[in-house]
Design a protein around this motif. Structure first.
Motif, PDB file in Angstrom:
ATOM      1  N   ARG A 164      -2.012  -1.358  -2.026  1.00 19.85           N
ATOM      2  CA  ARG A 164      -0.561  -1.521  -1.927  1.00 19.85           C
ATOM      3  C   ARG A 164       0.042  -0.552  -0.908  1.00 19.85           C
ATOM      4  NH1 ARG A 164       3.551  -3.780  -4.744  1.00 19.85           N
ATOM      5  NH2 ARG A 164       5.537  -2.689  -4.806  1.00 19.85           N
ATOM      6  N   GLU A 165      -0.354   0.697  -0.976  1.00 22.18           N
ATOM      7  CA  GLU A 165       0.192   1.725  -0.089  1.00 22.18           C
ATOM      8  C   GLU A 165      -0.126   1.434   1.370  1.00 22.18           C
ATOM      9  OE1 GLU A 165       1.669   5.376   1.527  1.00 22.18           O
ATOM     10  OE2 GLU A 165       2.088   4.371  -0.391  1.00 22.18           O
ATOM     11  N   TYR A 166      -1.386   1.182   1.690  1.00 20.07           N
ATOM     12  CA  TYR A 166      -1.799   1.013   3.084  1.00 20.07           C
ATOM     13  C   TYR A 166      -1.235  -0.263   3.694  1.00 20.07           C
ATOM     14  CZ  TYR A 166      -5.229   4.777   2.367  1.00 20.07           C
ATOM     15  OH  TYR A 166      -5.835   5.980   2.091  1.00 20.07           O
ATOM     16  N   SER A 167      -1.104  -1.308   2.889  1.00 23.90           N
ATOM     17  CA  SER A 167      -0.556  -2.555   3.426  1.00 23.90           C
ATOM     18  C   SER A 167       0.953  -2.467   3.639  1.00 23.90           C
ATOM     19  CB  SER A 167      -0.882  -3.729   2.495  1.00 23.90           C
ATOM     20  OG  SER A 167      -0.271  -3.556   1.221  1.00 23.90           O
ATOM     21  N   HIS A 168       1.626  -1.618   2.876  1.00 20.72           N
ATOM     22  CA  HIS A 168       3.072  -1.457   3.041  1.00 20.72           C
ATOM     23  C   HIS A 168       3.425  -0.482   4.169  1.00 20.72           C
ATOM     24  CE1 HIS A 168       3.467  -3.678  -0.688  1.00 20.72           C
ATOM     25  NE2 HIS A 168       4.782  -3.587  -0.638  1.00 20.72           N
ATOM     26  N   TYR A 169       2.566   0.506   4.404  1.00 19.46           N
ATOM     27  CA  TYR A 169       2.872   1.536   5.403  1.00 19.46           C
ATOM     28  C   TYR A 169       1.703   1.699   6.379  1.00 19.46           C
ATOM     29  CZ  TYR A 169       6.274   2.492   1.748  1.00 19.46           C
ATOM     30  OH  TYR A 169       7.269   2.354   0.798  1.00 19.46           O
ATOM     31  N   PRO A 170       1.408   0.642   7.150  1.00 15.79           N
ATOM     32  CA  PRO A 170       0.236   0.690   8.043  1.00 15.79           C
ATOM     33  C   PRO A 170       0.375   1.701   9.174  1.00 15.79           C
ATOM     34  CG  PRO A 170       1.554  -1.264   8.482  1.00 15.79           C
ATOM     35  CD  PRO A 170       2.112  -0.655   7.237  1.00 15.79           C
ATOM     36  N   GLU A 171       1.573   1.911   9.654  1.00 13.73           N
ATOM     37  CA  GLU A 171       1.731   2.869  10.758  1.00 13.73           C
ATOM     38  C   GLU A 171       1.403   4.282  10.294  1.00 13.73           C
ATOM     39  OE1 GLU A 171       4.747   3.654  14.496  1.00 13.73           O
ATOM     40  OE2 GLU A 171       5.509   2.662  12.695  1.00 13.73           O
ATOM     41  N   LYS A 172       1.761   4.603   9.078  1.00 11.33           N
ATOM     42  CA  LYS A 172       1.487   5.918   8.513  1.00 11.33           C
ATOM     43  C   LYS A 172      -0.017   6.164   8.383  1.00 11.33           C
ATOM     44  CE  LYS A 172       2.054   8.414   4.109  1.00 11.33           C
ATOM     45  NZ  LYS A 172       2.675   8.338   2.757  1.00 11.33           N
ATOM     46  N   HIS A 173      -0.774   5.141   8.020  1.00  6.18           N
ATOM     47  CA  HIS A 173      -2.193   5.316   7.714  1.00  6.18           C
ATOM     48  C   HIS A 173      -3.129   4.904   8.850  1.00  6.18           C
ATOM     49  CE1 HIS A 173      -1.372   6.334   3.527  1.00  6.18           C
ATOM     50  NE2 HIS A 173      -0.507   5.342   3.495  1.00  6.18           N
ATOM     51  N   PHE A 174      -2.688   3.969   9.708  1.00  9.94           N
ATOM     52  CA  PHE A 174      -3.563   3.484  10.771  1.00  9.94           C
ATOM     53  C   PHE A 174      -2.966   3.615  12.164  1.00  9.94           C
ATOM     54  CE2 PHE A 174      -4.522   0.814   6.963  1.00  9.94           C
ATOM     55  CZ  PHE A 174      -5.799   1.298   6.716  1.00  9.94           C
ATOM     56  N   GLY A 175      -1.730   4.097  12.248  1.00 14.72           N
ATOM     57  CA  GLY A 175      -1.089   4.206  13.550  1.00 14.72           C
ATOM     58  C   GLY A 175      -0.691   2.871  14.134  1.00 14.72           C
ATOM     59  N   GLN A 176      -0.613   1.852  13.326  1.00 17.55           N
ATOM     60  CA  GLN A 176      -0.276   0.496  13.783  1.00 17.55           C
ATOM     61  C   GLN A 176       0.849  -0.065  12.916  1.00 17.55           C
ATOM     62  OE1 GLN A 176      -1.244  -1.731  16.308  1.00 17.55           O
ATOM     63  NE2 GLN A 176       0.420  -2.915  15.407  1.00 17.55           N
ATOM     64  N   ASN A 227      -2.819 -11.201  -5.302  1.00 16.63           N
ATOM     65  CA  ASN A 227      -1.824 -10.448  -4.546  1.00 16.63           C
ATOM     66  C   ASN A 227      -2.452  -9.253  -3.851  1.00 16.63           C
ATOM     67  OD1 ASN A 227       0.389  -8.075  -4.593  1.00 16.63           O
ATOM     68  ND2 ASN A 227       1.395 -10.055  -4.282  1.00 16.63           N
ATOM     69  N   ARG A 228      -3.310  -8.534  -4.547  1.00 16.05           N
ATOM     70  CA  ARG A 228      -3.994  -7.395  -3.943  1.00 16.05           C
ATOM     71  C   ARG A 228      -4.968  -7.855  -2.860  1.00 16.05           C
ATOM     72  NH1 ARG A 228      -0.237  -5.673  -5.793  1.00 16.05           N
ATOM     73  NH2 ARG A 228       0.011  -4.064  -7.396  1.00 16.05           N
ATOM     74  N   LEU A 229      -5.551  -9.030  -3.032  1.00 10.31           N
ATOM     75  CA  LEU A 229      -6.441  -9.573  -2.009  1.00 10.31           C
ATOM     76  C   LEU A 229      -5.664  -9.890  -0.735  1.00 10.31           C
ATOM     77  CD1 LEU A 229      -9.403 -10.377  -1.616  1.00 10.31           C
ATOM     78  CD2 LEU A 229      -8.792 -12.683  -2.363  1.00 10.31           C
ATOM     79  N   SER A 230      -4.461 -10.391  -0.881  1.00  7.57           N
ATOM     80  CA  SER A 230      -3.603 -10.634   0.280  1.00  7.57           C
ATOM     81  C   SER A 230      -3.308  -9.332   1.014  1.00  7.57           C
ATOM     82  CB  SER A 230      -2.294 -11.294  -0.174  1.00  7.57           C
ATOM     83  OG  SER A 230      -1.396 -11.428   0.904  1.00  7.57           O
ATOM     84  N   SER A 231      -3.067  -8.264   0.264  1.00  7.11           N
ATOM     85  CA  SER A 231      -2.831  -6.957   0.878  1.00  7.11           C
ATOM     86  C   SER A 231      -4.052  -6.495   1.666  1.00  7.11           C
ATOM     87  CB  SER A 231      -2.499  -5.919  -0.206  1.00  7.11           C
ATOM     88  OG  SER A 231      -1.307  -6.249  -0.878  1.00  7.11           O
ATOM     89  N   LEU A 232      -5.242  -6.743   1.117  1.00  3.58           N
ATOM     90  CA  LEU A 232      -6.467  -6.331   1.802  1.00  3.58           C
ATOM     91  C   LEU A 232      -6.611  -7.047   3.141  1.00  3.58           C
ATOM     92  CD1 LEU A 232      -9.162  -4.799   1.833  1.00  3.58           C
ATOM     93  CD2 LEU A 232     -10.172  -6.736   0.595  1.00  3.58           C
TER      94      LEU A 232
END
Length: 248
Positions: A164-176, A227-232
């Motif tokens: 949930r966290e990484y899919s909502h805030y990708p710039e914070k975690h992946f720079g994208q 839902n979590r699979l969609s986030s992945l």
């Protein structure tokens, strides 16, 4: 013997939320009652040891029946327009839970095609991760048919909270940052995005399959798992876009 009208079967099943309607030898369901049971997908069952009846309240001839239906009929042959819900219980092929299982089949097929696209482009690590995802998706039919719980969704090293966290805030975690798909994106990104879209369609099919007339769902764990699979899959897209997967 009792005549069970629509009002009576509504009461017996608490508006379709309490479970199956139990009928006994000689009970007759009115056409309106049968229509309501069919519309709300309420099962009709018989006490152990009692014969099941056809729509007219008559026993089928020719020995013990091999199949039963949601509406009390027993059959010796499986009609082509019906299929197994579980065990010897038959439903029409457009039953929402059968439609949901069809989406699971589609999802499996799209994941394999996505793996092939990733391998062609050299993203073999992602193809391996997708194999783990494929194994998870193939368990959904078992979750449904055997009433098994989905449990905690941990995939490709991500906990439920991280998905949930990484899919909502990708710039914070992946720079994208979040992005809109374009024809300039790689075929691998497009393939992953298509699977993500099918996951969303499967989630909607699951809601149709397991909701009641008030919108409450019996299998929240299945819907949450999808839902979590969609986030992945969104995380996969972000990592591809950000160049986090090495090509070999």
């Amino acid at each position: 013997m009792a005549l069970l009208d629509e009002a009576r079967v509504r009461q017996m099943s608490n508006g379709g939320t309490r479970g199956p309607v139990v009928v006994t030898r000689g009970d007759v369901l009115t056409p309106s009652a049968r229509s309501w049971l069919r519309e709300h997908r309420v099962e009709v069952v018989f006490p152990q040891g009692e014969p099941e009846k056809t729509d007219g309240g008559r026993q089928e001839k020719g020995g013990a029946a091999r199949y039963r239906t949601l509406f009390g009929a027993e059959l010796h042959e499986k009609p082509e327009h019906m299929t197994h819900l579980k065990g010897n219980l038959l439903v029409f092929k457009d039953h929402p839970r059968i439609a949901f299982r069809g989406y699971i089949d589609l999802l499996e097929a799209e994941i394999v095609l996505c793996q092939q696209a990733c391998v062609r482009e050299g993203y073999r690590v992602l193809a391996v991760e997708l194999e783990e995802v494929l194994g998870f998706v193939r368990r959904f039919i078992r979750f449904d048919v055997l009433d098994e719980p989905v449990g905690e969704v941990r995939l490709c090293g991500y906990s439920p909270a991280e998905l949930r966290e990484y899919s909502h805030y990708p710039e914070k975690h992946f720079g994208q940052p979040h992005f809109m798909l374009s024809y300039t994106d790689s075929p691998a990104v497009a393939a992953v995005n298509k699977v993500r879209a099918v996951v969303r369609q499967t989630e909607l099919a699951a809601y149709q399959a397991f909701r009641d007339e008030n919108g409450a769902v019996a299998r929240e764990d299945i819907i949450l798992g999808l839902n979590r699979l969609s986030s992945l899959f969104w995380i996969f897209m972000i990592k591809l876009k950000a160049g986090k997967y090495e090509r070999t």
